[in-house]
Design an enzyme around this catalytic site. Structure first.
Site, short mmCIF file in Angstrom:
data_model
loop_
_atom_site.label_atom_id
_atom_site.label_comp_id
_atom_site.label_asym_id
_atom_site.label_seq_id
_atom_site.Cartn_x
_atom_site.Cartn_y
_atom_site.Cartn_z
N ARG A 231 40.05 -38.79 -41.21
CA ARG A 231 38.72 -38.81 -41.82
C ARG A 231 37.73 -39.32 -40.78
O ARG A 231 37.82 -40.47 -40.34
CB ARG A 231 38.70 -39.71 -43.05
N LEU A 232 36.81 -38.47 -40.37
CA LEU A 232 35.81 -38.84 -39.38
C LEU A 232 34.63 -39.48 -40.10
O LEU A 232 33.79 -38.80 -40.69
CB LEU A 232 35.39 -37.61 -38.58
N ASP A 233 34.59 -40.79 -40.04
CA ASP A 233 33.59 -41.57 -40.79
C ASP A 233 32.22 -41.46 -40.13
O ASP A 233 32.10 -41.49 -38.89
CB ASP A 233 34.04 -43.05 -40.82
N ALA A 234 31.18 -41.32 -40.98
CA ALA A 234 29.79 -41.33 -40.50
C ALA A 234 29.58 -40.37 -39.33
O ALA A 234 28.79 -40.63 -38.43
CB ALA A 234 29.39 -42.76 -40.10
N ILE A 235 30.25 -39.26 -39.37
CA ILE A 235 30.29 -38.36 -38.21
C ILE A 235 28.97 -37.66 -37.91
O ILE A 235 28.74 -37.27 -36.75
CB ILE A 235 31.45 -37.35 -38.38
#
Length: 567
Positions: A231-235
């Site tokens: 999960r790429l957070d705040a991408i």
């Protein structure tokens, strides 16, 4: 050309879109060295999403038990109550300094108070694990910032230092906080560093190739440790370009595709999930071209529109929006959520609900014991960003004297939509067990998001879940039944066709058609009075109630939902 040369050329083509030629050539070689180090020889090809996929979202310490580390307690909980899930999004379990894990101090360690990598591996034996790649920013207590401030040349330009007089008015702000915060370097100089979210979360500078190599190493390390999704957070905010919004920039999309390239080469069974809590059209851009970017994106718009439909007893807006949702590819789809560890996003309703509608949602949240947060606009005004309250209380006003059975019915209706909608369901642990607002948690931490992050003790929780008379027991049984129903029906596969029907203003209706032509009609009634619909055709079996309809009509009781197939 050899496979290695072809792979290197593939990376180089991507890197040339982001970096100068010399930097791109250097990075292509260095990244191929990383791929060689982490390549999983026995890795399987990327699987296709199916009706059996369902994802649970939980913190490593969502469940506590005396005498056990929290990760072990969570594993015990899942063995007893998590049989309907194939994936587990384990929210950041790394050492951190704030934001309940999203200010990471050390990306390569498990918090000792939670457990260790053996506990992570235990969870991964029965579930596909989702790890968070918190790669936009890092904790101010991390060694990266310490070394940067100490003047270590290996960490020069790891962060963005701007003159505080720089015009940053064009930058999209999701917080009512300064974009730049001041830090003192070892030589006494002042650094004014870019902080999209808070003083404790300092943004990386991806223009520096050393930053990209470090992040790539971390992401591949997660695959080695058993992650099947990242999960790429705040991408959206990864690349910064002054004079722009610094959100959704082309370089950001290319970096995500680069991360996917690396996984395709080193660990092809690993998929990407992008966290982009933004308006719908901006959100779906993260699929790339028919799914060549992220294989999974949050369907953030669904959550607030379900709440709106329940608030107004009218599904018209939900129906109109849902018509634009289209299949992506066999290997890319939507993660349909209602609640998450964060609040209920309001920005995804931009262009769908009016400003006054969003204010009504804010007033609803406040009236039900919750709160809201805002974002700062370019003109300095504040507009709603998210609602902070449990999803059970967003669906059921805690001040209203509703019978428990009706509260359960209304809540399960909201969750049944995520099960039926194109994509796969993402269920937050507090929705699985029917949690209400944790107002005490908010008082204790002073943070609005704590209202939906209660830590539950396993023994009393299990007693409630095992009792079919309790709220938690009834919600859990309903959720378990919904997930089992979904897993048994190819019509509910992400690969199956979806058609949105207009049958009545207060009814949301989906027709799902499997590859073999089998059809399922899912009806969700938001009205407070019975409604009879003409659906025609032969008698149909309601998979939820076990009833068989007769004749061309079907009657829906208040807040009833049905899953109808040919009898």
């Amino acid at each position: 050309m050899s496979n290695a040369q072809d792979s290197s050329a593939r990376l180089l083509r991507r890197l040339r879109k982001i970096y100068p030629e010399a930097t791109a050539e250097y990075l292509a070689g260095a990244l191929m060295e990383l791929v060689a180090r982490y390549r999983q020889e026995a890795a399987s090809a990327l699987p296709v999403w199916s009706e059996r996929d369902a994802l649970l979202i939980a913190y490593g310490d969502s469940i506590r038990a005396a005498g056990r580390k929290p990760l072990a307690a969570l594993a015990e909980f899942l063995e007893r109550y998590g049989s309907g899930f194939r994936q587990l999004h384990l929210l950041p379990f790394y050492p951190y300094s704030s934001d309940d894990g999203f200010a990471v101090i050390d990306y390569r360690q498990v918090r000792p108070d939670l457990g260790d990598w053996n506990d992570i591996a235990r969870l991964g034996r029965s579930l596909e694990l989702v790890f968070d790649g918190v790669v936009n920013h890092v904790s101010s207590e991390s060694h990266y910032l310490r070394e940067y401030l100490a003047g270590n040349p290996d960490y020069a330009d790891f962060f963005l230092d701007l003159d505080p007089a720089t015009d940053t008015s064009s930058v999209l702000r999701t917080r009512n906080l300064p974009l730049l915060h001041e830090y003192e370097a070892a030589d006494g100089s002042k650094k004014h560093l870019w902080t999209t979210f808070s003083r404790d979360q300092v943004d990386f500078n991806f223009r520096n190739p050393a930053v990209l190599l470090e992040i790539a190493d971390i992401l591949l390390f997660y695959a080695e440790r058993g992650a099947k999704l990242i999960r790429l957070d705040a991408i959206p905010y990864l690349w910064k370009e002054l004079g722009t919004s610094c959100a959704h920039l082309p370089q950001t999309h290319e970096l995500i595709k680069l991360f996917r390239d690396l996984y395709d080469l080193a660990a092809p069974e690993v998929r990407l999930l992008t966290e982009t809590n933004v308006p719908y059209q901006e959100n779906i851009a993260y699929f790339g071209d028919h799914g060549d970017e992220a294989q999974l994106i949050y369907n953030f718009t669904l959550s607030p529109l379900i709440v709106w439909s329940m608030l107004k007893n009218d599904a018209t807006v939900l129906t109109e929006w849902a018509r634009q949702v289209r299949p992506v590819s066999p290997r890319a789809t939507y993660l349909n959520i209602t609640a998450t560890h964060d609040g209920i996003g309001v920005r995804p309703t931009e262009g769908i609900l009016s400003d006054s509608d969003r204010r009504e949602l804010v007033e609803m949240a406040l009236a039900r014991g919750g709160n809201w947060s805002g974002k700062t606009n370019a003109d300095g005004s504040i507009s709603p960003y998210e609602l902070n309250l449990s999803y059970f209380d967003a669906i059921n006003d805690p001040r209203a004297d509703l019978p428990l059975a009706l509260q359960i019915q209304r809540f399960l209706l909201s969750q049944a939509i995520t099960v039926a909608f194109l994509g796969l369901p993402g269920i937050y642990i507090h929705s699985l067990v029917g949690s209400r607002n944790d107002c005490e948690g908010v008082r204790r931490t002073g943070r609005a998001r704590s209202i939906n992050r209660e830590i539950l003790d396993l023994a009393p929780l299990a007693a409630e879940l095992d009792d079919p008379e309790t709220r938690r027991g009834q919600v859990w049984r309903g959720m378990k039944k919904l997930l089992a129903l979904r897993a048994s029906r190819p019509e509910l596969s992400p690969q199956s066709e979806q058609r949105v029907l207009s049958l009545a203003p207060e009814v949301f209706a989906l027709e799902r058609r499997a590859a073999d032509g089998a059809t399922l009609l899912a009806l969700f009634h938001f009205g407070a009075s019975p409604r009879t619909l003409r659906i025609g055709g032969a008698p149909r079996l309601d998979l939820w109630s076990g009833e068989t309809t007769s004749g061309p009509n079907v009657t829906l009781e208040p807040f009833q939902f049905r899953f109808l197939v040919e009898a």
